[in-house]
Motif scaffolding. Structure first.
Motif, PDB file in Angstrom:
ATOM      1  N   LEU A 102       0.837  -1.043   0.084  1.00  0.00           N
ATOM      2  CA  LEU A 102       0.022  -0.075   0.161  1.00  0.00           C
ATOM      3  C   LEU A 102       0.897   1.201   0.066  1.00  0.00           C
ATOM      4  N   ASP A 103       0.519   2.158  -0.704  1.00  0.00           N
ATOM      5  CA  ASP A 103       1.200   3.431  -0.852  1.00  0.00           C
ATOM      6  C   ASP A 103       1.677   4.037   0.631  1.00  0.00           C
ATOM      7  N   THR A 106      -1.589   5.535   2.180  1.00  0.00           N
ATOM      8  CA  THR A 106      -2.714   4.714   2.181  1.00  0.00           C
ATOM      9  C   THR A 106      -2.769   4.001   3.455  1.00  0.00           C
ATOM     10  N   TYR A 133     -11.274  -0.638  -2.292  1.00  0.00           N
ATOM     11  CA  TYR A 133     -10.866   0.537  -1.686  1.00  0.00           C
ATOM     12  C   TYR A 133     -12.079   1.453  -1.466  1.00  0.00           C
ATOM     13  N   HIS A 187       0.367   2.511  -7.585  1.00  0.00           N
ATOM     14  CA  HIS A 187      -0.564   3.610  -7.541  1.00  0.00           C
ATOM     15  C   HIS A 187      -1.973   3.531  -8.621  1.00  0.00           C
ATOM     16  N   GLN A 188      -2.216   2.258  -8.627  1.00  0.00           N
ATOM     17  CA  GLN A 188      -3.376   2.089  -9.404  1.00  0.00           C
ATOM     18  C   GLN A 188      -4.602   2.963  -9.040  1.00  0.00           C
ATOM     19  N   VAL A 189      -5.049   2.795  -7.933  1.00  0.00           N
ATOM     20  CA  VAL A 189      -6.179   3.659  -7.819  1.00  0.00           C
ATOM     21  C   VAL A 189      -6.030   4.889  -7.984  1.00  0.00           C
ATOM     22  N   LYS A 190      -5.082   5.618  -7.722  1.00  0.00           N
ATOM     23  CA  LYS A 190      -4.776   6.928  -7.895  1.00  0.00           C
ATOM     24  C   LYS A 190      -4.861   7.191  -9.532  1.00  0.00           C
ATOM     25  N   LEU A 203      -7.342   7.314   0.591  1.00  0.00           N
ATOM     26  CA  LEU A 203      -7.396   5.967   0.212  1.00  0.00           C
ATOM     27  C   LEU A 203      -7.341   5.007   1.323  1.00  0.00           C
TER      28      LEU A 203
HETATM   29  N1  URA Z   1      -3.983   2.100  -5.301  1.00  0.00           N
HETATM   30  C1  URA Z   1      -3.192   2.930  -5.074  1.00  0.00           C
HETATM   31  O1  URA Z   1      -3.282   4.269  -5.817  1.00  0.00           O
HETATM   32  N2  URA Z   1      -2.235   3.118  -3.951  1.00  0.00           N
HETATM   33  C2  URA Z   1      -2.376   2.283  -2.959  1.00  0.00           C
HETATM   34  O2  URA Z   1      -1.749   2.046  -1.987  1.00  0.00           O
HETATM   35  C3  URA Z   1      -3.239   0.847  -3.446  1.00  0.00           C
HETATM   36  C4  URA Z   1      -4.015   0.971  -4.841  1.00  0.00           C
END
Ligand code: URA
Length: 239
Positions: A102-103, A106, A133, A187-190, A203
């Motif tokens: 996790l970042d 996060t 998330y 950083h997938q979700v971001k 997050l």
């Molecule tokens: N996606 C993100 O951007 N950050 C995370 O820590 C996990 C998934």
């Protein structure tokens, strides 16, 4: 495994301190005093006691942490604090590591284990283990974002993501959402939100496969998984 190594690994002192305990007759294996540090024991079969107390030994340890922000999901970092630094010594002796990253900023569910096989399976891109998330987004998240994520979006490096399931919990100039993805790109979700012109401002991971974040854990707290949770993770099959 040598008895002195076992006791030292479990945090009962340095090899030298453990030798002293043995010499003093404090250690029994299957009810017989053992003084020789070279004696071999099978921690899964032999009953080892120290000053009459049974020594608990397990091969694998499975911990769920509610990761706080500002801490790295790594085993070692010379510059900053890691999630492993937050563990009690009695858990650190099992040499666990975080399953995936996790970042730093996060929060939320982080599985920490020394079971390499389970970690490998959960992280394998072939398994498509879903991770959900909760996020706060700067900007209004709309139905068109749900559609875009449902098709997959193109990240800044040209990578086309697999479809993600987006749920809007609250929409406004700041929106609350839940997003489920089956990949774990950096950083997938971001970056998925950047792809639709929005920014993640908070997050938190709330689930991974069958494992749900225990909301009673404060940030930085952790607990062992129940046997049932471990079994569910082992048997986890994506439907
Ligand atoms: N996606 C993100 O951007 N950050 C995370 O820590 C996990 C998934």
């Amino acid at each position: 495994m040598r008895i002195d190594k076992l006791l030292a690994n479990l945090g009962f002192g340095s090899r030298k301190e453990v030798k002293k305990l043995l010499k003093d007759g404090a250690v029994r294996v299957n009810d017989a005093v053992v003084k020789d540090p070279k004696v071999q024991v099978d921690p899964n079969k032999d009953l080892v006691t120290l000053n009459g107390e049974t020594i608990e030994y397990k091969e694998f340890i499975y911990l769920m942490m509610n990761k706080p922000p500002g801490v790295l999901s790594a085993t070692e970092d010379y510059a900053g604090e890691t999630v492993i630094d937050l563990l009690e010594m009695e858990d650190q002796v099992y040499e666990p590591f975080p399953v995936g990253r996790l970042d730093k900023d996060t929060e939320g569910l982080l599985l920490i284990t020394n079971d390499g096989q389970l970690a490998h399976r959960l992280l394998s891109p072939k398994k498509h283990v879903p991770k959900t998330y909760f996020a706060v987004i700067d900007g209004e998240v709309t139905e068109s974002d749900i559609d875009a994520f449902g098709r997959g979006v193109t990240l800044d490096d040209g990578y086309e993501t697999k479809p993600g399931q987006l749920k809007i919990l609250k929409s406004g100039i700041r929106s609350d959402i839940e997003l489920t993805i089956t990949e774990g790109k950096f950083h997938q979700v971001k970056r998925m939100f950047e792809a639709v012109g929005k920014r993640v401002v908070y997050l938190k991971r709330i689930s991974m496969g069958s494992l749900l974040l225990d909301e009673t854990l404060e940030l930085g707290e952790y607990r062992e998984l129940t046997d049932e949770e471990v079994e569910m993770l082992r048997d986890y099959q994506v439907k």
